[in-house]
Design an enzyme around this catalytic site. Structure first.
Site, short mmCIF file in Angstrom:
data_model
loop_
_atom_site.label_atom_id
_atom_site.label_comp_id
_atom_site.label_asym_id
_atom_site.label_seq_id
_atom_site.Cartn_x
_atom_site.Cartn_y
_atom_site.Cartn_z
CB SER A 996 -4.64 19.77 -20.91
OG SER A 996 -5.57 19.41 -21.91
CG ASP A 1055 -8.49 14.88 -25.79
OD1 ASP A 1055 -7.85 15.92 -26.01
OD2 ASP A 1055 -8.81 14.07 -26.67
#
Length: 1247
Positions: A996, A1055
């Site tokens: 994602s 991330d």
């Protein structure tokens, strides 16, 4: 003639018929027609002469009667109108009342009854909620007006309440006597009038009658009737009395009889006592219950039997709670009178207190006032008994079977601490229920001294004999009554030892050391921080807050503890402001003030919710959390401090970055207030506190510090805000000094380009600052490169360096950029109009982003998906060579098409959904994007799920993230275009490998470049990739984080940072640090294909840690040290030769094994992951899980020099076990523009 009109109703007269004709003799005068003579009552209206007193009092009685009828139906609006009319009528009757020198008793009775009626309606909360809006408003207004009106009659009302019947008998007797006399006079006047009328008519008849020649055939009955009626023959006179059933005399007689009966009944009442109200149904004869029979021996057994009999009725339907309390009290007095010992008396006392608490069946509402006073006295008596009989064992753990109340040693089942805690809670509810601005609240607040005394006595009793848990509970109760109270002596003498501070510190330290639950420790710590900040001990309060790390864990606490945390942060911010720490004050207050919900967050009231209304149950729960008024923090003071702090920080920053298009907002709330002011067409003199701060900010922008100071410090602002501070003069001096300093900085930022040099002496005179302060400010600005200048010490001047562009040059640069963008857009439009197929085929502005996705190497716990704290405080997050590729094609059609092969998704989002989403996005800024409202998400057609599966959920998240990013940036840019997006990823979707974040980074880079917010990177030479600048990457990372927030709610930012910048990072205590040394080694990723819930896994670890902190804390500390060891090993691998490299890889493999064992100890592993690690160990590899564990993926490192056959054997073994394998390398470049000639795109046209 009709019988109805005959003069007599006798039987003899009824014999005459209508056909009879009376013929007079010749020569006689014909008689006059029949005369209908009615009484004076019907001829003329009756005139009664009344005194002024009677008129006025009758008017008052009439209004009171009308008010009584309206009270019966609870028509509060009409009762309010009647009350106002009553006040006006009383004003008219004031002269008469002054002559009498006494207020009428019926008027006082009306006021007292109305006051009781209003109080009863006000206490009935359920009834108030069911009232109409008009009646509710009428009740509120009536309550206020009546309270104000009754102040003039306080002494009279008090005396009436003491003797309510006094004077009423005399008043009733006087009124009856007056009525009787008036009726006698009326009857007398009626009889006199009738006699006069009859006499006049008789005389008229005699004059007309001929005595000699009367020939009337009259019967004896008729003549007798004529003589009775007093009328002459031949004429029938009709009066009103003929048509009445009763004669006037009879009515008088009946009334007289009624009055005599009423007087007799009144006497009987006086002799017989009060009347008893009888309920409907059969009459029941009640006798006072007798405790014991006449000859019963009162001993322990009999009293206990009676006690059990009384308490067995507890909670049953029809039980009179008041009577139960009275019975228990009587039983206690009997036990004391018979000297049955202190134990049995104490046991009965426990039951009396329980009965008092049971008196109010609704636990959400407060006690009645008389019950609260009884409760307070009873708890005090219980503590007296406990202190006097310290040898009696009292405890909750004492079983009923093992109780002993007859002989020493006594043992009683009960808990004094629980009783006092319940009393303390009831005290809080009493304060919550009172009107904060009434005398009732003050009266209840006076009871706090008694409550605190009870808590002191409870502490003295519990500490020597209680358990550590009980002592902690007592200490916390005392702390919660102390922490918010200001002690001027402690404030003035911070160096001296203060008794309150010593007690609080001792109690808090005991709780920190002995408490086994997080809640008591957290609350006591927050109370201590609040108390320290309240007394301006800034450094102690700040250090305690930072060392506690409560900001990381407070979201898991209960709501009252979160409210206490908010209050503590606010008090910490106010303390920082008083100390002159403006930036710290702003940082502490920004979270509370930014949402506009400070009142609700501090539990000082409820706000109306725009999105949805609260249910009655929710409203009750939230009202129960509200704090009593005396604990409130002034919200206007809080907002003023925040806005002044924001002004002192924001205005110089705005002046320094005036030409910077990407400047960030420090205070969103401050900018909102400024924008609202600028939108006003006419700006008058400031009235409210906000307007004063806005006017001061505008003055500071121009460097006019005096005007700024006058707007902030003046009589109006002093009364509203500054005088609320203790020693407000010191605070005002501090604010004045800060305004002078920040005005000087703003002046230099704004006008530095105009000057070649500035004299420090001139600046000192302009801003009335010491030369040393001016010198210090200038030096800091030069050191921080905020001001391009140098100090000339001998001449005390500042020499400006012409390095920054002037205002005109900055504007020219902005204009050139906009013109360049306009030319570019114009060329594209021309090519489209000319039908340039080459341009159309190439897809216009096409960008391919290649992202090396984030992959956790040594890591525990994920924060990307849920709002939980990071359990593992240090981790390394590294990128891999796997990539996500996204192609963008601009379009003139207002739509978005999204094709994502990994999810087998091909969607088209039409203009209706895009426009709806774009219209809901308000206050979007390039530097601070805001997430779309949740309610808009539910209305979009493209997000409606066909089926509730994981694939559908992933598809929905992908669509919503894409269109949110696209619409936000399109709205900021103002361009109206569509987009076609095609994407694919080498990463497994939903396996915890950061797919994602990789996708969000691609979207951010593509959209920002498409709309011209970042420059399109050039691909140098024959290289396949083009890279954005560091500044552009920071903006891309910010929008990638925005995409992650849409998907996961509250991500950590790890991330998306790795996906954007590439390489590897070291996450330590919330800070992200890029790793300089990343070894080039191969990684084998193994996917178990087992789904897992990150939220559950992290919650499980947190629960275990909280339950056994001494076991799990060393494990986490070991993992932190292990992370540091891996960072060191990475450096050794990068800097060592081949021989040492082998040793370093062995160390790394050992660390991987240790990490996996620690993760297994935490309970986040899975049998499939353990199977992968064991299989790799057999083949000579070392593996561990990655991500949150519980399934997902594992990885193992491949040493340099390992043959491909061995690696293929491991892959084959994994496939046999139904696991997927991916081979990749550690480290990657991050987000980049990809050449169309490279990769999976077959389109070789240039962009």
């Amino acid at each position: 003639m009709s019988r109805f009109f005959k003069g007599s109703d006798s039987e003899s007269e009824s014999s005459s018929s209508d056909d009879e004709i009376n013929v007079p003799r010749a020569g006689t005068t014909a008689p006059r027609p029949v005369a209908y003579a009615f009484s004076d009552e019907e001829d003329e209206p009756k005139r009664i002469v009344r005194s002024a007193k009677d008129k006025r009092f009758d008017e008052l009685r009439e209004i009171i009667k009308k008010m009584g009828n309206h009270k019966k139906i609870k028509d509060m609006a009409s009762v309010l109108t009647d009350f106002e009319e009553l006040g006006k009528a009383y004003e008219k009757a004031k002269k008469v009342i002054e002559k009498e020198n006494q207020i009428p008793r019926f008027f006082m009775r009306c006021l007292v009854e109305l006051e009781d009626f209003v109080a009863e309606c006000w206490e009935d909360r359920e009834g108030r909620k069911q009232m109409s809006k008009n009646n509710a408003k009428g009740l509120t207004t009536l309550r206020q007006k009546l309270k104000k009106y009754n102040r003039d009659f306080e002494s009279d009302i008090t005396s009436y309440r003491e003797n309510p019947d006094e004077g009423e008998e005399e008043e009733a007797a006087d009124s009856e006597e007056e009525e009787f006399e008036m009726e006698i006079q009326e009857d007398f006047s009626k009889s006199r009038t009738k006699e006069d009328t009859k006499a006049a008519k008789k005389m008229a008849y005699d004059d007309d009658e001929d005595d000699d020649d009367s020939e009337w055939d009259m019967s004896s009955d008729s003549s007798s009737s004529e003589s009775d009626g007093g009328e002459g023959p031949g004429t029938t006179v009709y009066t009103a009395a003929m048509f009445l059933k009763k004669q006037p005399g009879e009515d008088k007689k009946e009334k007289k009889d009624k009055k005599e009966k009423k007087v007799r009944r009144k006497k009987e009442e006086d002799e017989g006592g009060e009347w008893e109200e009888v309920t409907k149904g059969a009459p029941m004869i009640k006798e006072a219950p007798k405790m014991f029979a006449k000859d019963t021996e009162v001993n322990h057994e009999a009293v206990m039997k009676k006690l059990n009999e009384i308490i067995s009725a507890r909670g049953k339907k029809g039980t009179d709670r008041n009577e139960q309390i009275a019975l228990l009290q009587e039983l206690q007095s009997i036990a004391d009178a018979n000297n049955l010992g202190p134990a049995i008396s104490m046991k009965i006392m426990f039951h009396i207190i329980s009965a008092i608490y049971d008196y109010n069946p609704n636990i959400a509402t407060c006690m009645r006032t008389e019950m609260w006073e009884k409760c307070l006295n009873t708890v005090g008596e219980l503590l007296d008994m406990v202190e006097a009989n310290s040898d009696i064992v009292i405890g909750e753990n004492v079983l009923e079977e093992s109780e002993n109340v007859t002989t020493p040693p006594y043992r009683i089942r009960g808990c004094v601490l629980t009783v006092v805690e319940r009393m303390d809670e009831e005290f809080t509810k009493m304060l919550q229920a009172c009107d904060a601005h009434s005398t009732e609240y003050v009266d209840r607040l006076k009871d706090e001294k008694a409550v605190c005394d009870i808590l002191d006595r409870l502490q003295a009793y519990t500490v020597p004999r209680g358990t550590t848990e009980e002592i902690c509970r007592v200490y916390l109760r005392r702390i919660e009554h102390m922490y918010y109270k200001f002690d001027p002596e402690a404030y003035d003498n911070p160096q001296t030892e203060n008794k309150t501070f010593q007690e609080m510190e001792e109690m808090c330290k005991f709780i920190y050391a002995k408490d086994l639950t997080d809640r008591l420790r957290t609350r006591s710590m927050l109370c201590q921080i609040y108390h320290q900040a309240l007394h301006d001990r800034w450094y102690e309060a700040r250090d305690l807050m930072l060392m506690s790390h409560l900001q990381d864990t407070i979201q898991h606490s209960d709501v009252p503890t979160q409210i206490l945390y908010n209050r503590t942060m606010v008090q910490l911010g106010l303390c920082a402001f008083r100390k002159g720490m403006i930036r710290d004050a702003h940082n502490a207050l920004v979270d509370i003030q930014s949402g506009g919900r400070a009142k609700e967050l501090l539990a000082q009231g409820l706000l109306l919710q725009r999105q949805h209304e609260r249910t009655p149950e929710q409203e009750k729960i939230e009202k129960r959390r509200l704090l009593p008024y005396h604990m409130h923090i002034n919200l206007e003071l809080l907002e003023c401090v925040y806005l002044v702090s924001a002004m002192l920080i924001e205005v110089p920053y705005m002046a320094a970055h005036e030409m910077d298009a990407r400047r960030r907002m420090i205070s969103k709330n401050f900018h909102h207030v400024m924008r609202m002011s600028e939108r006003q067409a006419l700006t008058g003199p400031p009235e409210s506190m906000r307007e004063h701060v806005v006017a001061a900010s505008k003055a500071m922008k121009t460097g006019d510090w005096k005007a700024c100071k006058n707007f902030i410090l003046n009589e109006k602002m002093n009364a509203k805000v500054w005088e609320l501070f203790y020693k407000s003069e010191t605070v005002q001096e501090m604010v004045t000094g800060k305004i002078q300093e920040e005005s000087l900085r703003t002046y230099l930022f704004t006008y530095s380009s105009v000057y070649d040099s500035l004299c420090l002496h001139t600046l000192s005179d302009m801003f009335e600052l010491d030369k040393g302060v001016v010198h210090s400010i200038m030096s800091k600005m030069i050191i921080n490169e905020e001001l391009m200048a140098s100090l000339d010490e001998p001449t005390q001047t500042v020499i400006m360096h012409r390095t920054e562009p002037t205002r005109l040059q900055s504007l020219a640069l902005q204009l050139s950029e906009k013109v360049s963008s306009l030319v570019d857009n114009n060329e594209r439009i021309m090519e489209l109009k000319q039908g340039n197929l080459f341009f159309q085929k190439s897809g216009g502005n096409k960008i391919d982003s290649r992202v090396i996705t984030s992959k956790t190497v040594l890591r525990i716990g994920r924060t990307e998906e849920i709002n939980v704290r990071i359990i593992h405080r240090e981790l390394i997050n590294s990128s891999l060579s796997l990539c996500t590729t996204v192609k963008f094609t601009a379009s003139d059609v207002n739509e978005v098409t999204l094709t994502f092969s990994d999810l087998e998704m091909k969607e088209r989002i039409d203009s209706a959904d895009l426009n709806k989403l774009e219209s809901s996005l308000t206050d979007q800024h390039l530097d601070e994007p805001t997430i779309p409202p949740e309610d808009v998400k539910n209305t979009l057609t493209c997000l409606q799920l066909n089926e509730d599966t994981l694939e559908s959920s992933l598809e929905q998240q992908t669509i919503f993230t894409t269109i949110s990013l696209f619409c936000s940036l399109r709205k900021i840019s103002g361009k109206q275009i569509g987009i076609h997006i095609v994407g694919q990823s080498d990463l497994p979707i939903g396996a915890g490998l950061g797919s994602s974040a990789s996708f969000s980074a691609c979207l951010s880079a593509g959209f920002l470049t498409l709309f011209g917010f970042v420059q399109k990177p050039e691909i140098l030479g024959n290289g396949p990739l083009g890279f954005w600048s560091k500044k552009d990457l920071e903006l891309i990372n910010k929008w990638a984080y925005f995409g992650e927030k849409i998907i996961h709610g509250t991500p950590s930012g790890v991330d998306n940072s790795v996906a954007t910048f590439g390489g590897a990072i070291h996450f330590q205590k919330g800070a992200i640090t890029p790793l300089q040394a990343i070894p080039q080694m191969k990684i084998l990723l193994i996917n178990t294909k087992i789904s897992r819930s990150t939220k559950k896994l992290v919650g499980l670890v947190r629960e275990r840690k909280e339950k056994n902190p001494k076991i799990f804390e060393p494990i986490l500390q070991s993992m932190d040290e292990l992370t540091n060891a891996v960072v060191k090993t990475y450096g050794e691998i990068c800097n060592s030769d081949d021989e040492n490299n082998s040793l370093s890889f062995s160390d790394l493999e050992d660390l991987i094994d240790v990490n996996q064992h620690l993760l297994q100890a935490l309970g986040v592993s899975h049998p499939a992951l353990d199977d992968i690690c064991l299989t790799c160990r057999r083949s000579g590899f070392h593996a561990k899980l990655t991500g949150a564990g519980g399934g997902g993926c594992a990885y193992c490192i491949i040493r340099p020099g390992v043959s491909e056959d061995v690696v293929e054997a491991v892959k084959l073994e994994m496939k046999k076990r139904n696991y997927d394998c991916l081979e990749c390398t550690l480290g990657g470049p991050g987000v980049a523009r990809k050449s169309l000639s490279d990769g999976w795109s077959k389109n070789d046209h240039a962009e």
